[in-house]
Design an enzyme around this catalytic site. Structure first.
Site, short mmCIF file in Angstrom:
data_model
loop_
_atom_site.label_atom_id
_atom_site.label_comp_id
_atom_site.label_asym_id
_atom_site.label_seq_id
_atom_site.Cartn_x
_atom_site.Cartn_y
_atom_site.Cartn_z
N GLY A 1 0.81 -1.22 0.00
CA GLY A 1 0.00 0.00 0.00
C GLY A 1 0.84 1.26 0.00
NE ARG A 2 3.92 1.42 5.18
CZ ARG A 2 4.40 1.55 6.38
NH1 ARG A 2 4.90 2.68 6.76
NH2 ARG A 2 4.38 0.53 7.20
CG ASP B 1 0.63 -8.48 6.99
OD1 ASP B 1 0.21 -9.06 8.01
OD2 ASP B 1 0.79 -7.26 6.94
#
Ligand code: AMP
Ligand code: MG
Length: 534
Positions: A94-95, A258
């Site tokens: 996401g980043r 994750d």
């Protein structure tokens, strides 16, 4: 996007080419004023990055995501994950982006990854950015771990972007370039398993085997054995990793699935920290209210995550393997009837395995054999090294455990005490004894240890040198890391960061004038709190 840059890197996009559906092509944002704050020249050299022909502004632009690298196929990877035990079916980079996959000078395949480079298809509500503090923290911690001989992702560079990002207050934006053997996570398997896409799980497993465990390319063996062996290998590499964390006093802080790699490297340095005074339940993370990832819960947390990985592989492992495993572990006779059922029920609860399939026995046995037994062995071997033992005796575990118990009771500095033990061997017990407020019990322990050393063949000088090669004198102590970050955040002063980097580049070699880097914080009364840095 500007012209492509000729980086000198030997780009080879296997993930992009072989794993369609596992990512979204993605590019970084162009930073308004990219400036190189930190650069790891030896790592750059090993990657084959052509720094002679790249200017600093070019490097800064490239390592913040603002320039295309010739031949690269930048992308954001998709994954899922159990976060604090709760399944999130859709996470992903996401980043961050995989900037380039390369073959390094030794021919090893490595990912160059950017963190904080802007939004991607997986950003959800996030801004895709990172601030300078957490980025410097990751740089310090992961490079320290490398020097401490712990498998880890590496830090290649920090670029400040010249952008202010919105957090509790505006903070300077930054991008970390990190290097990993790969970014395949337990959560990557979970993403496809959760969707019932067994073909994709198989594709990923085959890719992971080829990339990380080529010895398993399974030839004539039955296919399902291969996936079971993949699980075993991952278990073993995690056992090796977590035992090193435990030997060194490292708390990862956010061991979600994750954040666990298949290749066995420490990844995602967020709320991590090293223990100062020994406390088996040490917990630093602001968001871990239940203590799920406290210091002494790391081995069971890893095992729990590996059970999640195992579940994703079960459709590939199949019932044929169940019989093979039972035979291999010779449990059929000794392990029958009621006792076997009780054991399995207990394992199911422990590992949160809720199916009642015959394959569960395979899974439970594999996990116990490949993670648990290896973990215990690796941890104890590590402790023997720390205590200067080159041979093994049955009572060694008790000797180590008793020392830890004394340290916990008297809140003794973990790193400081182990380092001081080499001085005891050299005939100078004072520095170790002085770490205890009530030294009597420790002195009794020292007498037991001395007896034990009598039965170990090393000379005192060899022993002390061996101990100093595994018990660091300099670690990234929490107060030092905070000082370095604060100077950077408040005054754009990177001097303390650079100095700390230099000290930590040789953690085992005592040097004059660095006493303050070897000592505990003057004030340890307040609990050190770490944050996820998102
Ligand atoms: P982490 O806790 O750092 O492992 O991140 C968990 C998930 O949140 C990952 O999917 C990250 O990519 C995502 N994430 C974290 N911070 C941000 C951010 N600032 N913007 C977008 N996604 C983020
Ligand atoms: Mg993460």
């Amino acid at each position: 996007m500007s012209d492509e840059i000729d980086s000198g890197l030997n780009v080879d996009n296997s993930y992009a080419e072989q794993l369609t559906g596992f990512y979204t092509p993605s590019q970084g944002d162009r930073a308004p004023a990219a400036t190189l704050i930190a650069f790891n020249q030896p790592l750059a050299n090993s990657l084959g990055l052509d720094t002679d022909n790249l200017s600093e502004p070019q490097l800064a632009a490239m390592l913040s995501g603002g320039t295309d690298i010739k031949g690269a196929a930048p992308l954001a990877q998709v994954y899922a994950g159990h976060q604090f035990g709760i399944f999130s079916p859709q996470l992903g980079d996401g980043r961050s982006i995989l900037l380039a996959e390369v073959l390094d000078n030794g021919g090893q395949r490595r990912d160059i990854h950017l963190k904080g480079s802007g939004r991607t298809a997986y950003s959800r509500a996030g801004d895709g950015k990172a601030s300078i503090g957490p980025i410097l923290r990751e740089y310090i911690l992961c490079e320290a771990m490398q020097q401490l001989n712990v498998p880890t992702t590496r830090a290649l560079s920090v670029v400040s972007t010249g952008e202010k990002i919105k957090r509790h207050k505006p903070l300077a934006g930054a991008v970390l370039a990190r290097v990993a053997s790969s970014h395949i996570r337990v959560g990557t398997f979970e993403y496809f398993a959760d969707r019932g896409q067994t073909d994709k799980v198989k594709l990923l497993a085959d890719y992971a085997i080829k990339r990380h465990f080529p010895q398993l390319i399974c030839g004539s063996e039955a296919e399902h054995h291969c996936y079971l062996r993949l699980l075993s290998e991952v278990c073993k590499s995690q056992a090796a990793l977590v035992s090193k964390w435990m030997n060194l006093g490292f708390v990862h802080g956010v061991m979600n699935t994750d954040n666990m790699t298949i290749c066995g490297e420490t990844i995602d340095y967020g709320p991590c920290a090293f223990i100062d005074s020994y406390n088996p339940t040490a917990l630093f993370s602001s968001i871990d209210s239940q203590g799920r990832y406290r210091f002494n819960n790391q081995p069971p947390a890893a095992l729990w995550n590996l059970a999640r990985l195992g579940e994703t592989l079960l459709p590939l492992i199949g019932t044929g393997a169940a019989q093979a495993v039972e035979q291999a572990f010779s449990v059929s006779n000794s392990f029958d009837g009621k006792y076997r059922q009780q054991w399995l029920d207990r394992m199911r609860r422990k590992l949160a395995i809720y199916n009642e399939e015959p394959e569960d026995l395979t899974l439970a046995l594999t996990l116990m054999n490949s993670f648990q037994l290896n973990y215990q062995k690796f941890w104890l071997d590590g402790m023997r090294g720390k205590l200067g033992l080159s041979n093994a005796e049955a009572e060694d575990k008790k000797l180590a455990d008793d020392l830890l118990e004394l340290m916990a009771a008297q809140k003794v500095d973990y790193t400081g005490l182990f380092r001081a033990l080499a001085k005891v061997v050299a005939g100078i017990p004072g520095p170790a004894v002085d770490l205890f407020t009530h030294p009597n019990a420790f002195e009794q322990w020292l007498a037991r240890w001395a007896d034990r050393l009598e039965r170990d063949p090393q000379t005192p000088a060899t022993r002390a040198a061996a101990m100093n090669a595994v018990n660091p004198i300099y670690i990234p102590r929490n107060h030092l890391v905070e000082q370095a970050i604060k100077a950077a955040e408040d005054h754009a002063d990177y001097g303390p960061f650079e100095k700390l980097q230099r000290v930590l580049s040789q953690p085992f070699i005592e040097r004059e004038g660095l006493e303050q880097y070897a000592s505990a914080a003057a004030d340890t009364s307040t609990r050190y709190t770490t944050y996820c840095g998102t």
